[in-house]
Design a protein around this motif. Structure first.
Motif, short mmCIF file in Angstrom:
data_model
loop_
_atom_site.label_atom_id
_atom_site.label_comp_id
_atom_site.label_asym_id
_atom_site.label_seq_id
_atom_site.Cartn_x
_atom_site.Cartn_y
_atom_site.Cartn_z
N ALA A 13 0.83 -1.21 0.00
CA ALA A 13 0.00 0.00 0.00
C ALA A 13 0.86 1.26 0.00
CB ALA A 13 -0.93 -0.01 1.21
N ILE A 14 1.98 1.23 0.74
CA ILE A 14 2.88 2.39 0.77
C ILE A 14 3.35 2.73 -0.64
CG2 ILE A 14 5.12 3.25 1.57
CD1 ILE A 14 4.78 1.41 4.03
N SER A 15 3.83 1.73 -1.35
CA SER A 15 4.36 1.95 -2.70
C SER A 15 3.29 2.42 -3.67
CB SER A 15 5.01 0.66 -3.22
OG SER A 15 6.13 0.31 -2.44
N LEU A 16 2.10 1.86 -3.56
CA LEU A 16 1.03 2.26 -4.47
C LEU A 16 0.59 3.70 -4.22
CD1 LEU A 16 -1.15 -0.99 -4.58
CD2 LEU A 16 0.58 -0.21 -6.21
N ILE A 17 0.52 4.09 -2.96
CA ILE A 17 0.14 5.47 -2.64
C ILE A 17 1.23 6.44 -3.10
CG2 ILE A 17 -0.41 7.10 -0.79
CD1 ILE A 17 -1.55 4.69 0.77
N ILE A 232 13.20 -16.40 7.17
CA ILE A 232 11.97 -16.59 6.40
C ILE A 232 11.26 -15.25 6.20
CG2 ILE A 232 9.67 -17.64 6.40
CD1 ILE A 232 10.84 -19.99 7.93
N VAL A 233 11.18 -14.46 7.26
CA VAL A 233 10.40 -13.22 7.24
C VAL A 233 10.93 -12.22 6.23
CG1 VAL A 233 9.76 -11.17 8.57
CG2 VAL A 233 9.57 -13.45 9.60
N TYR A 234 12.22 -11.90 6.27
CA TYR A 234 12.75 -10.81 5.45
C TYR A 234 12.69 -11.08 3.94
CZ TYR A 234 14.22 -8.09 9.50
OH TYR A 234 14.23 -7.34 10.64
N PRO A 235 13.17 -12.24 3.47
CA PRO A 235 13.05 -12.46 2.02
C PRO A 235 11.60 -12.60 1.56
CG PRO A 235 13.98 -14.39 3.11
CD PRO A 235 13.97 -13.29 4.11
N THR A 236 10.75 -13.23 2.38
CA THR A 236 9.34 -13.34 2.03
C THR A 236 8.69 -11.96 1.96
OG1 THR A 236 9.15 -15.52 3.06
CG2 THR A 236 7.10 -14.32 2.70
N TYR A 237 8.98 -11.14 2.95
CA TYR A 237 8.45 -9.78 3.02
C TYR A 237 8.87 -8.97 1.78
CZ TYR A 237 7.97 -4.99 4.91
OH TYR A 237 7.65 -3.67 5.10
N SER A 238 10.13 -9.08 1.39
CA SER A 238 10.66 -8.29 0.27
C SER A 238 10.06 -8.74 -1.06
CB SER A 238 12.18 -8.39 0.22
OG SER A 238 12.76 -7.81 1.37
N VAL A 239 10.18 -10.03 -1.37
CA VAL A 239 9.78 -10.46 -2.71
C VAL A 239 8.26 -10.54 -2.87
CG1 VAL A 239 11.93 -11.67 -3.18
CG2 VAL A 239 10.05 -12.91 -2.11
N ALA A 240 7.54 -10.83 -1.79
CA ALA A 240 6.08 -10.84 -1.90
C ALA A 240 5.55 -9.42 -2.13
CB ALA A 240 5.46 -11.42 -0.63
N THR A 241 6.19 -8.44 -1.50
CA THR A 241 5.81 -7.04 -1.73
C THR A 241 6.07 -6.66 -3.18
OG1 THR A 241 6.27 -6.45 0.57
CG2 THR A 241 6.22 -4.66 -1.04
N ILE A 242 7.24 -7.06 -3.70
CA ILE A 242 7.56 -6.77 -5.10
C ILE A 242 6.53 -7.41 -6.03
CG2 ILE A 242 9.24 -7.22 -6.95
CD1 ILE A 242 11.43 -7.09 -4.78
N LEU A 243 6.16 -8.64 -5.72
CA LEU A 243 5.17 -9.35 -6.53
C LEU A 243 3.85 -8.59 -6.58
CD1 LEU A 243 4.23 -11.91 -8.07
CD2 LEU A 243 3.65 -12.90 -5.85
N LEU A 244 3.34 -8.20 -5.40
CA LEU A 244 2.05 -7.50 -5.34
C LEU A 244 2.12 -6.13 -6.00
CD1 LEU A 244 0.75 -8.34 -1.74
CD2 LEU A 244 0.08 -9.35 -3.92
N ILE A 245 3.21 -5.41 -5.79
CA ILE A 245 3.36 -4.09 -6.41
C ILE A 245 3.38 -4.20 -7.93
CG2 ILE A 245 4.95 -2.15 -6.74
CD1 ILE A 245 5.83 -2.56 -3.82
N THR A 246 4.12 -5.18 -8.43
CA THR A 246 4.22 -5.36 -9.88
C THR A 246 2.87 -5.73 -10.49
OG1 THR A 246 6.51 -6.12 -9.59
CG2 THR A 246 5.45 -6.58 -11.70
N LEU A 247 2.17 -6.65 -9.85
CA LEU A 247 0.85 -7.04 -10.36
C LEU A 247 -0.14 -5.88 -10.29
CD1 LEU A 247 0.52 -10.64 -8.86
CD2 LEU A 247 1.08 -9.99 -11.21
N ALA A 248 -0.07 -5.10 -9.21
CA ALA A 248 -0.96 -3.94 -9.08
C ALA A 248 -0.63 -2.89 -10.13
CB ALA A 248 -0.83 -3.34 -7.69
N THR A 250 0.46 -3.43 -13.16
CA THR A 250 -0.11 -3.85 -14.44
C THR A 250 -1.63 -3.72 -14.44
OG1 THR A 250 -0.24 -6.16 -13.73
CG2 THR A 250 1.78 -5.47 -14.81
N ALA A 251 -2.26 -3.93 -13.29
CA ALA A 251 -3.72 -3.92 -13.22
C ALA A 251 -4.28 -2.50 -13.14
CB ALA A 251 -4.19 -4.73 -12.01
N PHE A 252 -3.65 -1.64 -12.35
CA PHE A 252 -4.23 -0.31 -12.08
C PHE A 252 -3.55 0.83 -12.82
CE2 PHE A 252 -5.01 -2.74 -8.06
CZ PHE A 252 -6.36 -2.91 -8.26
N PHE A 253 -2.26 0.67 -13.14
CA PHE A 253 -1.53 1.76 -13.79
C PHE A 253 -1.15 1.43 -15.23
CE2 PHE A 253 -0.47 2.08 -9.18
CZ PHE A 253 -1.15 3.27 -8.94
#
Length: 277
Positions: A13-17, A232-248, A250-253
């Motif tokens: 949400a931070i990145s999208l805003i 587990i937390v840090y790499p999951t947090y980083s790449v999952a955020t990248i995944l969601l931002i990238t998909l968003a 393509t979908a919204f912008f």
């Protein structure tokens, strides 16, 4: 795991805003100050009236929070400098590769040894981060020292949550966040004055909007580290955020991805599976 998922959603949400603010906000530091003020207000709410409780462990929480706040703002300043010197592509790569710092700290200082599948997942995650941001000739005039500073500073700022979880007084976690954002806000306010930036309605609006997920991202990440290993937390947090931002994007912008970026997303999905096995 719930805290980790919520931290990822908040970070996205931070990145999208911020993406939405790019055409409206001219005073980035002013917006950042409003963001930290919003985080400070939320932190104060969750601490109730116990801002400086009578507790022998208070100096530890105060000191760690102050260091965290300094690192928060310093990493932003270095990122802005690096964008001007090295471009946004390399700066983004090295900022995201900062996850190497908390990983190293967790393995060598706190003895959180990942399994074979986690190691493979981590290596795939690092490779995906580079692949999704890579551009030819991006490094032609890069400053190695500046990029290394960005990696180390941004990574150390992220690692402070793990350091507090391991060494800090856990019952003062809310105060730790309060002192983090208080420090970041005061320093950022000084930077606003130094740069003579103004507060328009857009800085106020977007700063407030960013501050809400920014606070909860830090709070949920701290919660995730209480129940899950940092490896587990840090790499999951980083790449999952990248995944969601990238998909968003393509979908919204209507952002169009290159073939290598689609490949990188597939690698991220595989990395997430391996990291969480």
């Amino acid at each position: 795991m719930t805290d980790l998922i919520l931290a990822i959603c908040s970070s996205t949400a931070i990145s999208l805003i911020m993406r939405l603010s790019s055409h409206k906000v001219k005073n980035n530091v002013s917006m950042l100050a409003v963001n930290y003020l919003t985080c400070l207000g939320l932190a104060a709410f969750f601490t109730g009236s116990h801002f400086f409780p009578t507790d022998s462990a208070l100096p530890g929480a105060l000191g760690m929070g102050a260091i965290h706040g300094i690192l928060y703002l310093a990493s932003f300043v270095i990122f802005q400098y690096s964008v001007g010197r090295n471009g946004v592509v390399l700066s983004a790569i090295f900022m995201k590769l900062g996850l190497l710092v908390p990983m190293v700290i967790s393995i060598f200082l706190f003895k959180e040894i990942p399994g074979t599948t986690q190691i493979i997942g981590f290596l795939l995650a690092v490779g995906a981060i580079i692949l999704i941001n890579f551009e030819k000739d991006a490094a032609s005039s890069a400053s190695a020292l500046g990029l290394l500073s960005l990696l180390l500073l941004g990574g150390t700022a992220d690692a402070m949550s793990k350091v507090f979880e391991e060494l800090g007084p856990g019952h003062l976690a809310e105060q730790f966040l309060l002192y983090t954002f208080l420090t970041a806000f005061l320093l950022c306010l000084g930077l606003v004055k130094l740069k003579r930036q103004r507060f328009t309605r857009w800085e106020l609006l977007f700063g407030f909007a960013i501050g809400i997920p920014n606070f909860f991202s830090a709070r949920f990440l701290l919660g995730a580290l209480e129940t899950l290993d940092a490896v587990i937390v840090y790499p999951t947090y980083s790449v999952a955020t990248i995944l969601l931002i990238t998909l968003a994007g393509t979908a919204f912008f209507r952002e169009r991805l290159k073939t290598r970026q689609w490949i990188a997303l597939a690698i991220i999905l595989l990395a997430l599976v391996l990291l969480n096995l």
